[in-house]
Design a protein around this motif. Structure first.
Motif, PDB file in Angstrom:
ATOM      1  N   PRO A  37       0.831  -1.210   0.000  1.00  0.00           N
ATOM      2  CA  PRO A  37       0.000   0.000   0.000  1.00  0.00           C
ATOM      3  C   PRO A  37       0.867   1.261   0.000  1.00  0.00           C
ATOM      4  N   VAL A  38       0.537   2.201  -0.911  1.00  0.00           N
ATOM      5  CA  VAL A  38       1.284   3.457  -1.026  1.00  0.00           C
ATOM      6  C   VAL A  38       0.293   4.598  -1.244  1.00  0.00           C
ATOM      7  N   SER A  39       0.396   5.609  -0.395  1.00  0.00           N
ATOM      8  CA  SER A  39      -0.359   6.845  -0.605  1.00  0.00           C
ATOM      9  C   SER A  39       0.544   8.003  -0.210  1.00  0.00           C
ATOM     10  N   GLY A  40       0.149   9.196  -0.598  1.00  0.00           N
ATOM     11  CA  GLY A  40       0.976  10.350  -0.296  1.00  0.00           C
ATOM     12  C   GLY A  40       0.405  11.623  -0.863  1.00  0.00           C
ATOM     13  N   ILE A  41       1.304  12.567  -1.169  1.00  0.00           N
ATOM     14  CA  ILE A  41       0.887  13.887  -1.640  1.00  0.00           C
ATOM     15  C   ILE A  41       1.817  14.353  -2.763  1.00  0.00           C
ATOM     16  N   VAL A  42       1.224  15.074  -3.719  1.00  0.00           N
ATOM     17  CA  VAL A  42       1.989  15.734  -4.779  1.00  0.00           C
ATOM     18  C   VAL A  42       1.896  17.229  -4.510  1.00  0.00           C
ATOM     19  N   THR A  43       3.064  17.879  -4.470  1.00  0.00           N
ATOM     20  CA  THR A  43       3.094  19.332  -4.280  1.00  0.00           C
ATOM     21  C   THR A  43       3.783  19.993  -5.463  1.00  0.00           C
ATOM     22  N   ALA A  64       1.286   1.627 -11.492  1.00  0.00           N
ATOM     23  CA  ALA A  64       0.388   1.990 -10.394  1.00  0.00           C
ATOM     24  C   ALA A  64      -0.056   3.421 -10.667  1.00  0.00           C
ATOM     25  N   SER A  65      -1.317   3.728 -10.396  1.00  0.00           N
ATOM     26  CA  SER A  65      -1.797   5.076 -10.695  1.00  0.00           C
ATOM     27  C   SER A  65      -2.873   5.492  -9.705  1.00  0.00           C
ATOM     28  N   SER A  66      -3.151   6.792  -9.719  1.00  0.00           N
ATOM     29  CA  SER A  66      -4.195   7.342  -8.858  1.00  0.00           C
ATOM     30  C   SER A  66      -4.566   8.731  -9.338  1.00  0.00           C
ATOM     31  N   ARG A  67      -5.799   9.096  -9.109  1.00  0.00           N
ATOM     32  CA  ARG A  67      -6.232  10.478  -9.273  1.00  0.00           C
ATOM     33  C   ARG A  67      -5.643  11.260  -8.103  1.00  0.00           C
ATOM     34  N   ILE A  68      -5.246  12.500  -8.356  1.00  0.00           N
ATOM     35  CA  ILE A  68      -4.758  13.384  -7.303  1.00  0.00           C
ATOM     36  C   ILE A  68      -5.951  14.209  -6.831  1.00  0.00           C
ATOM     37  N   GLY A  69      -6.230  14.172  -5.545  1.00  0.00           N
ATOM     38  CA  GLY A  69      -7.374  14.890  -4.993  1.00  0.00           C
ATOM     39  C   GLY A  69      -7.128  16.387  -4.889  1.00  0.00           C
ATOM     40  N   SER A  70      -8.159  17.134  -4.545  1.00  0.00           N
ATOM     41  CA  SER A  70      -8.060  18.587  -4.436  1.00  0.00           C
ATOM     42  C   SER A  70      -7.124  19.018  -3.312  1.00  0.00           C
ATOM     43  N   ASP A  71      -6.764  18.071  -2.424  1.00  0.00           N
ATOM     44  CA  ASP A  71      -5.802  18.343  -1.353  1.00  0.00           C
ATOM     45  C   ASP A  71      -4.398  17.858  -1.703  1.00  0.00           C
ATOM     46  N   GLY A  72      -4.202  17.398  -2.961  1.00  0.00           N
ATOM     47  CA  GLY A  72      -2.903  16.909  -3.407  1.00  0.00           C
ATOM     48  C   GLY A  72      -2.636  15.452  -3.080  1.00  0.00           C
ATOM     49  N   ARG A  73      -3.545  14.791  -2.380  1.00  0.00           N
ATOM     50  CA  ARG A  73      -3.322  13.424  -1.910  1.00  0.00           C
ATOM     51  C   ARG A  73      -3.709  12.397  -2.969  1.00  0.00           C
ATOM     52  N   PHE A  74      -3.060  11.231  -2.883  1.00  0.00           N
ATOM     53  CA  PHE A  74      -3.331  10.119  -3.790  1.00  0.00           C
ATOM     54  C   PHE A  74      -3.167   8.801  -3.048  1.00  0.00           C
ATOM     55  N   MET A  75      -3.778   7.725  -3.596  1.00  0.00           N
ATOM     56  CA  MET A  75      -3.624   6.355  -3.112  1.00  0.00           C
ATOM     57  C   MET A  75      -3.438   5.473  -4.347  1.00  0.00           C
ATOM     58  N   LEU A  76      -2.249   4.878  -4.488  1.00  0.00           N
ATOM     59  CA  LEU A  76      -1.921   4.129  -5.697  1.00  0.00           C
ATOM     60  C   LEU A  76      -2.665   2.806  -5.804  1.00  0.00           C
ATOM     61  N   THR A  77      -2.977   2.440  -7.052  1.00  0.00           N
ATOM     62  CA  THR A  77      -3.626   1.176  -7.388  1.00  0.00           C
ATOM     63  C   THR A  77      -2.855   0.521  -8.527  1.00  0.00           C
ATOM     64  N   THR A  78      -2.552  -0.776  -8.353  1.00  0.00           N
ATOM     65  CA  THR A  78      -1.916  -1.549  -9.425  1.00  0.00           C
ATOM     66  C   THR A  78      -2.921  -2.483 -10.078  1.00  0.00           C
ATOM     67  N   THR A  79      -3.597  -3.328  -9.289  1.00  0.00           N
ATOM     68  CA  THR A  79      -4.579  -4.256  -9.867  1.00  0.00           C
ATOM     69  C   THR A  79      -5.959  -4.118  -9.239  1.00  0.00           C
ATOM     70  N   VAL A  80      -6.017  -3.897  -7.936  1.00  0.00           N
ATOM     71  CA  VAL A  80      -7.303  -3.681  -7.265  1.00  0.00           C
ATOM     72  C   VAL A  80      -7.213  -2.388  -6.470  1.00  0.00           C
ATOM     73  N   SER A  81      -8.322  -1.709  -6.319  1.00  0.00           N
ATOM     74  CA  SER A  81      -8.363  -0.383  -5.713  1.00  0.00           C
ATOM     75  C   SER A  81      -7.560  -0.296  -4.411  1.00  0.00           C
ATOM     76  N   GLY A  82      -6.578   0.605  -4.412  1.00  0.00           N
ATOM     77  CA  GLY A  82      -5.805   0.882  -3.220  1.00  0.00           C
ATOM     78  C   GLY A  82      -4.747  -0.144  -2.841  1.00  0.00           C
ATOM     79  N   ASP A  83      -4.479  -1.125  -3.732  1.00  0.00           N
ATOM     80  CA  ASP A  83      -3.495  -2.159  -3.352  1.00  0.00           C
ATOM     81  C   ASP A  83      -2.077  -1.631  -3.298  1.00  0.00           C
TER      82      ASP A  83
END
Length: 161
Positions: A37-43, A64-83
């Motif tokens: 599991p990997v999540s974080g922030i893009v600034t 692995a990819s994720s939408r960046i939220g309005s707060d800059g945060r993301f949660m990466l997904t490779t095969t299933v949501s949030g893995d």
């Protein structure tokens, strides 16, 4: 691929017992690298990037990819949501172009970040984390709108940075 072990009154042979022990030690997988599991922030210039997508691109494995939220945060997904993402050091792309019409794109970050070959961004994933930081900079630039002109059915790139 799912892992399953015999259930019910199935009798385990010595070889079968070894398989059970092996699977319990290494876990089940489809032959790929360990995904955590990997999540974080893009600034960008110290402020959260409020629009876009992040892609982490392991060599020879699924991105692995994720939408960046309005707060800059993301949660990466490779095969299933949030893995998450494969362990290792990987190139990164930040796709921050917002289509505002058929003739215009608003760039929330420099276009160079949209391609892992020009972004000069990498991340190193060593284990589960919820505080991965990806830092971008405008290097003196600022958000801009790129316009496209249509001429004879062909789109021509207009002004932009």
């Amino acid at each position: 691929m799912a892992c399953s072990l015999p259930t019910g009154p199935a009798r385990l042979t010595a070889g079968g017992a070894l398989v059970v022990v092996f699977l319990s030690l290494v876990g089940c997988s489809d032959g790929g690298p360990k995904v955590v599991p990997v999540s974080g922030i893009v600034t960008i210039d110290g402020q959260p990037l409020t629009y876009g997508h992040i892609q982490v691109l392991p060599t020879g494995w699924r991105p692995a990819s994720s939408r960046i939220g309005s707060d800059g945060r993301f949660m990466l997904t490779t095969t299933v949501s949030g893995d998450g993402c494969a362990v290792g050091t990987h190139p990164v792309a930040i796709l921050a172009g917002e289509s505002i019409s058929t003739e215009a794109t608003k760039w929330h970050a420099p276009k160079k970040y949209a391609d892992s070959k020009t972004s000069n961004l990498t991340v190193t994933i060593t284990g589960p984390t919820n505080d991965l930081k990806v830092e971008l900079t405008w290097s003196g630039g600022k958000p801009f709108t790129e316009k496209f002109e249509r001429e004879g059915g062909t789109e021509l790139q207009g002004l932009g940075k």
